[in-house]
Enzyme design. Structure first.
Site, PDB file in Angstrom:
ATOM      1  N   CYS A 140      -4.209  -8.217   2.884  1.00 20.06           N
ATOM      2  CA  CYS A 140      -2.754  -8.335   2.982  1.00 20.06           C
ATOM      3  C   CYS A 140      -2.274  -8.029   4.393  1.00 20.06           C
ATOM      4  O   CYS A 140      -1.084  -8.121   4.687  1.00 20.06           O
ATOM      5  CB  CYS A 140      -2.079  -7.392   2.013  1.00 20.06           C
ATOM      6  SG  CYS A 140      -2.653  -7.621   0.344  1.00 20.06           S
TER       7      CYS A 140
ATOM      8  N   CYS B  55       5.819  -1.981   3.569  1.00 20.63           N
ATOM      9  CA  CYS B  55       5.079  -1.123   4.499  1.00 20.63           C
ATOM     10  C   CYS B  55       5.465   0.340   4.312  1.00 20.63           C
ATOM     11  O   CYS B  55       4.622   1.232   4.412  1.00 20.63           O
ATOM     12  CB  CYS B  55       5.372  -1.497   5.954  1.00 20.63           C
ATOM     13  SG  CYS B  55       4.740  -3.095   6.434  1.00 20.63           S
TER      14      CYS B  55
END
Ligand SMILES: Cc1ncc(COP(=O)(O)O)c(C=O)c1O
Ligand SMILES: Cc1ncc(COP(=O)(O)O)c(C=O)c1O
Lengths: 383, 146, 383, 146
Positions: free
Chosen positions: B34, B110
């Protein structure tokens, strides 16, 4: 500022801007108007068509101006699809630009089947696969001339040969090649070709679709009788004049520029690959656009490199401009068999008209430190 | 990607980068597939009476990831440092994002990663301390996100 | 040269050109690029979106930039049609621009039924007819804000009311009104609105589609994630900046300009109607664009008047620019009930920003002689 | 519409405009519905021995129509003047268009109209002369075109 993102877009050449300027105010009538002011605009328009036809070696009446490469791609694929209802299969490659890929996907809604030809590690399409897939139910094969991310150049002539054996239309997205390398539509077997001015120092918002005489397609936009009834809308005269000028400049300077830019690009590759271990060059080692250098930097992610370069006034790209906003690794690099982390760690330097050796040397100076800094931070890196 | 000044500051000058040789806990979240991977190392000042009140005295991280991932790791490390385990477990991804003056929507995951990787380090610590019961109450990495 | 063909297109205001210039070379990156150069282009883009949203009183995220009015019209009609498959009826008016009419016709190929609302002698749509036709099978009603040939302004609010009673989408082609008269999408019941920069002294090749939040449509062009995924293609940054600047100027100057231009237009009508017998004013006497004067000159054909005017440096139009090239009399005038010879004998003077009283007086001086000369030549004329 | 210099000359300064009061023949082709209408008036110098050799001594026209229509009428009138009936009947639309250095494709029908209207005037003359037999051999206006 060091701009190394020419595959995303280019600055418009000042000679092009100069050529456009009179057409904003002084010669600003509608080319469809029958008065003298309209004629002058029409003449400029047709002059540009001639310049573009010369660049492609096509006839003038095979050129349709569009608002860019995306519209040209959409017109080619949707236009030929809607103009008939016999053939229901569309073939494309796994590494096309989104303008082709998403358009093909959309056509499934209208009962079309879409097949994507895979590519090898260099990004070259698998001709055997293509050969097996092209059949009498295939309407169109859309395979790009050169890939925007890695620069690999596809074997158009061979593709054309295979495609035409089945009476199938061959469309190529040549947005990354027109104005950069020679193209001859008469000998290459291309039936339709998309291009965009802003990729070779012409203005944004203008492009064209070449359509070989006799190939049927529905317009994407309907309306007035512009462009032989095939692309409606008041013509963007300054844009078209700019495109024409960009073609003239390309005709004159392309071959010298290609050599100059290849040198810069190779200097960059040599400089960084000598200084940075574990770099991988993406794309074909030779059959590749002279301006494109796509590298994967092991252990590091692309965006963080971009930002570090940006902080030093160096503008590059990670994959294509479009994919930079998304989270997914480049579909092009994955199709070429790169592992995900290497795809995420890719960086594209694309050179162009205004780059100098000094630009390149600055990158060679700065880039290794950036990589080192980010690698030290990376949990994947074990020096 | 339009990042805030704060994000750019933490990205360009990340705090607490590195490893801790004899860490009390180590936690990793994310996945290079990812494009984001974070490892946190923590030193804990033990509290035998009440583990919840044990305090992170030192924290270090390593990140493979985008600008946001690096800034998030840096910010999360600062926020966790000196805090007790119970305080750290209460940290949310929004806390981190807010302290960075926001993140672009596509990068919000994130900030989750930062918090979760620290939690994983705490789980690791608790497990080593023989408190699998407490460790299991901490969420850590989420499989859905990555 | 006296340019009286502003409804065909307008010269680009030099302030607009000025605003565009930096975006050709100095700030020329791709707005989708994540580097600083890209951000600057993005900021310019979003600034223009804000300016346009202010002009229309819309939200920023309801604006989609297109390559012009035609693309906006096509996107509205095709986009809403392809985004669903329940409602199969499209209603439009008999006097739409070809960009709407031809597009509606094309949709028949996809199973849509098209109904055209007739107009009265002034070119105002028949609301009773509309009321009877709008039903639960109707997808979209596309009726223009003001007609390009005669200038008649349609009653948008009333149309919107009727349309919305049936949960139908209301699209209006406002290409001839945006920048000329105030528009408020919040109060007018418009769901979609098309506009084109070159009709109000912005550049050619750029326009926009307003789409009320919540209205679903498929993109006309597929590709990258530009414009919220609704209009793919590298954005025409200079064009968009030009459109934005044109909007700003319009916001500032529209109301004063409208008065000034109306005076010129009325002066022209008075001057020629006093001097030339058997003139007919086409369009609504009051509810009409302030700049548009469409007249039918009995016994004389339009093109021959145009050419005579042209020889004297006066540029007007016969019907719309697009119909001038064809042999058929204007569909607009015929729909308004004009006999064929009167439709063939029509002339459109459309004034604009750079016209002065002297221009008008010159036409008043010259035009009667032209008409007389052609009438003497006409077999229909018996003085 | 991009017209040749020749067309523009004949449009701006059409030759032989007008009517002839006691014309020997009058012919009209076209239709205001289509935007083009032409009437020709001819004076004929009679030849009792051989009507084919009768000569147009005077010709005048009136036109409602576009620039091309006016130029065509003017050019056709010049070409027919002084010619014998048999010569005029042989005139084709291409002769007229060629003498005008060409016409835009959409305007080619106009040149037909000019030739045909003159032919109609000749038919009228022949009919008045009692030579319906000869008149019927001349084509005159075509219904398909207008
Ligand atoms: C290969 C390729 N095809 C199509 C496009 C789309 O062109 P445009 O952005 O001009 O619409 C691009 C660039 O954006 C491209 O690189
Ligand atoms: C009413 C109307 N709609 C649509 C258009 C098309 O706009 P564009 O030529 O910018 O595509 C025009 C003008 O050409 C117009 O007048």
């Amino acid at each position: 500022m060091i701009y190394l993102d020419y595959n995303a877009t280019t600055p418009t050449d000042s000679r092009v801007v100069e050529a456009m300027l009179p057409y904003f105010h002084d010669i600003s009538a509608n080319p469809s108007s029958i008065h003298t002011a309209g004629h002058k605009a029409r003449e400029a328009l047709e002059g540009s068509r001639t310049a573009l036809a010369e660049l492609l070696k096509s006839r003038n009446d095979e050129i349709y101006f569009t608002s860019g490469g995306t519209e040209a791609d959409n017109t080619a694929i949707k236009g030929t699809s809607f103009a008939q209802d016999k053939r229901k299969k569309i073939i494309t490659s796994a590494i096309e630009h989104h303008a082709v890929l998403t358009t093909c996907e959309y056509m499934k809604k209208f009962g079309f089947r879409v097949v994507k030809v895979p590519v090898d590690h260099y990004g070259v399409v698998d001709l055997d696969f293509l050969e097996q897939e092209v059949d009498d139910n295939t309407l169109i094969v859309s395979i790009m001339h050169a890939n925007n991310e890695v620069g690999t150049i596809e074997p158009l002539e061979k593709i054309g040969e295979i495609v035409h054996r089945h009476g199938v239309i061959f469309h190529t997205d040549a947005v990354q090649t027109v104005g950069k390398i020679p193209i001859d539509v008469r000998t290459s077997g291309i039936d339709m070709l998309s291009l965009s001015a802003h990729k070779f120092c012409g203005p944004k918002g203008i492009g064209a679709l070449y359509v070989r005489k006799g190939v049927r397609f529905d317009p994407l936009s309907h309306g007035g009788h512009h462009e032989g009834g095939k692309r409606a809308g008041t013509e963007n005269v300054p844009g078209i004049v700019g495109l024409g000028k960009a073609c003239e400049i390309a005709l004159d300077e392309m071959s010298a520029e290609e050599k100059r830019i290849r040198k810069l690009r190779d200097r960059l590759w040599q400089g960084i690959s000598e200084r940075i271990p574990e770099l991988k060059l993406n794309g074909h080692p030779e059959k590749r656009l002279a301006n494109t250098l796509n590298v994967s930097v092991k252990y590091v992610e692309g965006e963080s490199m971009l930002l570090q370069l940006d902080a030093r006034g160096i503008f590059a790209s990670s994959g294509s401009a479009c994919t930079s906003g998304s989270l997914e690794a480049s579909h092009v690099l994955l199709a070429m068999g790169l592992p995900h982390d290497m795809a995420h760690g890719s960086l594209r330097f694309s050179c162009g008209r205004y780059n100098t050796e000094r630009d390149i040397d600055k990158v060679i100076e700065v880039f290794p430190g950036i990589v080192e800094k980010l690698r030290v931070m990376s949990p994947l890196y074990r020096p | 990607m339009q990042y805030s000044q704060k994000v750019m500051d933490h990205f360009m000058n990340p705090r607490n980068v590195g490893e801790i040789q004899n860490a009390d806990g180590v936690g990793t979240c994310g996945n290079p597939v990812c494009g984001d991977l974070m490892t946190f190392y923590v030193k804990i000042e033990p509290r035998t009476d009440n583990l919840d009140m044990a305090r992170i005295t030192e924290i270090r991280f390593k990140t493979f990831g985008c600008g946001a991932a690096i800034a998030v790791a840096s910010m999360a490390s600062e926020m966790a440092k000196g805090k007790t385990l119970s305080e750290v477990v209460d940290l949310s991804r929004d806390d981190v994002a807010d302290n960075l003056d926001g993140l672009p929507p596509v990068k919000m995951h994130c900030s989750n990663l930062g918090v979760q990787a620290i939690q994983e380090a705490l789980k690791d610590y608790l497990t080593k301390m023989g408190r699998r019961d407490l460790a299991s109450k901490i969420k850590g990495c989420s499989k859905e996100e990555h």
